[in-house]
Scaffold this active site. Structure first.
Site, PDB file in Angstrom:
ATOM      1  N   ASP A 191       0.856  -1.174   0.000  1.00  7.99           N
ATOM      2  CA  ASP A 191       0.000   0.000   0.000  1.00  7.99           C
ATOM      3  C   ASP A 191       0.899   1.232   0.000  1.00  7.99           C
ATOM      4  O   ASP A 191       2.045   1.177   0.452  1.00  7.99           O
ATOM      5  CB  ASP A 191      -0.883  -0.033   1.257  1.00  7.99           C
ATOM      6  CG  ASP A 191      -1.613   1.274   1.483  1.00  7.99           C
ATOM      7  OD1 ASP A 191      -2.368   1.691   0.595  1.00  7.99           O
ATOM      8  OD2 ASP A 191      -1.404   1.880   2.557  1.00  7.99           O
ATOM      9  N   ASP A 217      -0.215   5.051   0.680  1.00  8.08           N
ATOM     10  CA  ASP A 217      -0.461   6.140   1.623  1.00  8.08           C
ATOM     11  C   ASP A 217      -0.261   5.695   3.067  1.00  8.08           C
ATOM     12  O   ASP A 217      -0.917   4.780   3.558  1.00  8.08           O
ATOM     13  CB  ASP A 217      -1.886   6.669   1.460  1.00  8.08           C
ATOM     14  CG  ASP A 217      -2.123   7.292   0.090  1.00  8.08           C
ATOM     15  OD1 ASP A 217      -1.147   7.573  -0.620  1.00  8.08           O
ATOM     16  OD2 ASP A 217      -3.312   7.495  -0.259  1.00  8.08           O
ATOM     17  N   ALA A 247      -5.093   3.500  -4.067  1.00  4.15           N
ATOM     18  CA  ALA A 247      -6.260   4.148  -4.655  1.00  4.15           C
ATOM     19  C   ALA A 247      -5.875   5.384  -5.450  1.00  4.15           C
ATOM     20  O   ALA A 247      -6.708   5.945  -6.152  1.00  4.15           O
ATOM     21  CB  ALA A 247      -7.254   4.534  -3.556  1.00  4.15           C
ATOM     22  N   ASP A 256      -1.096  -0.025   6.131  1.00  3.07           N
ATOM     23  CA  ASP A 256      -1.362   0.630   7.416  1.00  3.07           C
ATOM     24  C   ASP A 256      -2.829   0.609   7.792  1.00  3.07           C
ATOM     25  O   ASP A 256      -3.180   0.916   8.926  1.00  3.07           O
ATOM     26  CB  ASP A 256      -0.931   2.106   7.335  1.00  3.07           C
ATOM     27  CG  ASP A 256      -1.884   2.921   6.464  1.00  3.07           C
ATOM     28  OD1 ASP A 256      -2.564   3.814   6.992  1.00  3.07           O
ATOM     29  OD2 ASP A 256      -1.972   2.649   5.252  1.00  3.07           O
ATOM     30  N   ASN A 285      -8.802  -0.904   6.004  1.00  2.40           N
ATOM     31  CA  ASN A 285      -9.484  -1.016   4.721  1.00  2.40           C
ATOM     32  C   ASN A 285      -8.810  -2.027   3.794  1.00  2.40           C
ATOM     33  O   ASN A 285      -9.440  -2.504   2.841  1.00  2.40           O
ATOM     34  CB  ASN A 285      -9.531   0.351   4.031  1.00  2.40           C
ATOM     35  CG  ASN A 285     -10.415   1.332   4.759  1.00  2.40           C
ATOM     36  OD1 ASN A 285     -11.572   1.044   5.049  1.00  2.40           O
ATOM     37  ND2 ASN A 285      -9.877   2.491   5.094  1.00  2.40           N
TER      38      ASN A 285
END
Length: 336
Positions: free
Chosen positions: A89, A91, A197, A264, A267
């Site tokens: 991931d 962000d 995303a 982190d 989701n």
């Protein structure tokens, strides 16, 4: 629909749109990796040691784990395992803050939009840093804003600007500890993909600048190289990320049981649950709890984690955002 933002990923299933988004992202990632990414042995851009903006001193050395010490761990990543890859991931896992907000600041500097939109980006980034977690409603609003801004612009134009924005706002926000984990996979001969995303073009730039294999990201529709202002499927978030990883693993002949994933955010539990080696990096409260319940490995590169919970470093981050916004507005006024 807004209430869905508060549901955990375990209560949200993949929809036809999330499957479409995942498959489109996997296809775009493979095409880009084949045509643009540097060779696996190409040196990555050097990162300033011990540097991540607003965090204090960090180190790229082997991080401490929150998991209990049960004796020597087996070697991981396993060198030469061609069935394995790593999925990171972006962000707050690889980079402090949200890429889409930094991208928005860069576009404002280039007068793509006005002060009102900048204030919204600044507020969204401030909320992200204060809360330390992703709110799907905030992220959706940011992506809607970005799509309206880039509509009618050429993909090549935004890619060129994205390179500049990386240097201006993102390069010094890379977490050295996570960067070291990604490099360990590369050194073991494995491919390393960002999964985010953020727009796939932005994610691809970041992956290339870090020497990674490529990136899975949200795919914005374009016709003849010009953005239409629409998405292919939906934003690559939650279940859509898992679908993208699943599609890429199938195309690359990977065994997900051999793969690793790092995030982190709670989701991303659907993505983390796909692989044999899930890692919680700088985890939010829900992910930390889930990771401990399932014996997942934990890494935290934030200094003074307890202070983060009461917003002390976050307040400094808000000040930096506000300062940047004020400087941009002042520059805008001088140009009138």
């Amino acid at each position: 629909m807004a209430a869905l933002g508060w549901l955990t990923p375990r209560r949200r299933s993949a929809t036809a749109r999330s499957v479409l988004a995942g498959e489109a992202s996997a296809e775009a990632a493979r095409k880009t990796a084949l045509s643009e990414a540097p060779p696996q042995d190409a040196p990555a851009e050097p990162q300033a040691p011990g540097r991540a903006s607003g965090t204090g001193t960090e180190t790229a050395a082997e991080p401490a784990s929150d998991a209990p010490e049960d004796g020597p761990e087996p070697e991981f990543p396993v060198p030469g395992d061609d069935l394995a890859a790593a999925f990171f991931d972006l962000d707050n896992t690889v980079m402090q803050g949200a890429a889409i907000f930094h991208f928005g600041r860069g576009l404002y500097k280039r007068e793509f939009f006005r002060r009102r939109e900048l204030a919204r980006f600044a507020w969204q980034q401030a909320w992200f840093r204060l809360a330390g977690v992703e709110d799907p409603d905030h992220m959706q609003d940011a992506r809607d804003s970005a799509l309206s801004i880039v509509k009618g612009h050429k993909v090549s134009e935004l890619m060129s600007i994205g390179e500049e924005i990386y240097d201006e706002y993102m390069a010094e926000r890379i977490w050295p500890g996570t960067r070291a984990l990604a490099q360990a996979h590369l050194d073991a001969g494995q491919k390393v993909w960002l999964v985010t995303a953020a727009p796939v073009e932005t994610a691809t730039i970041i992956a290339r600048r870090l020497g990674l294999t490529g990136a899975l990201g949200t795919v914005a529709e374009s016709v003849d190289g010009v953005y239409t202002g629409r998405l292919v499927g939906e934003p690559l978030h939650g279940p859509a990320k898992a679908e993208a990883v699943r599609a890429l693993a199938a195309a690359e002949d990977l065994d997900l049981a051999h793969c690793a994933a790092y995030s982190d955010s709670h989701n991303d539990i659907p993505m983390l649950s796909l692989v044999g080696h899930p890692y919680a990096i700088n985890p939010d409260t829900k992910l930390r709890k889930h990771a401990r319940e399932h014996d997942w490995r934990l890494r935290d590169y934030r200094t003074g984690r307890k202070a983060v919970k009461v917003g002390v470093p976050a307040a400094a981050g808000v000040g930096a955002i506000a300062g940047g916004a004020a400087a941009a507005i002042a520059l805008h006024r001088r140009r009138k």
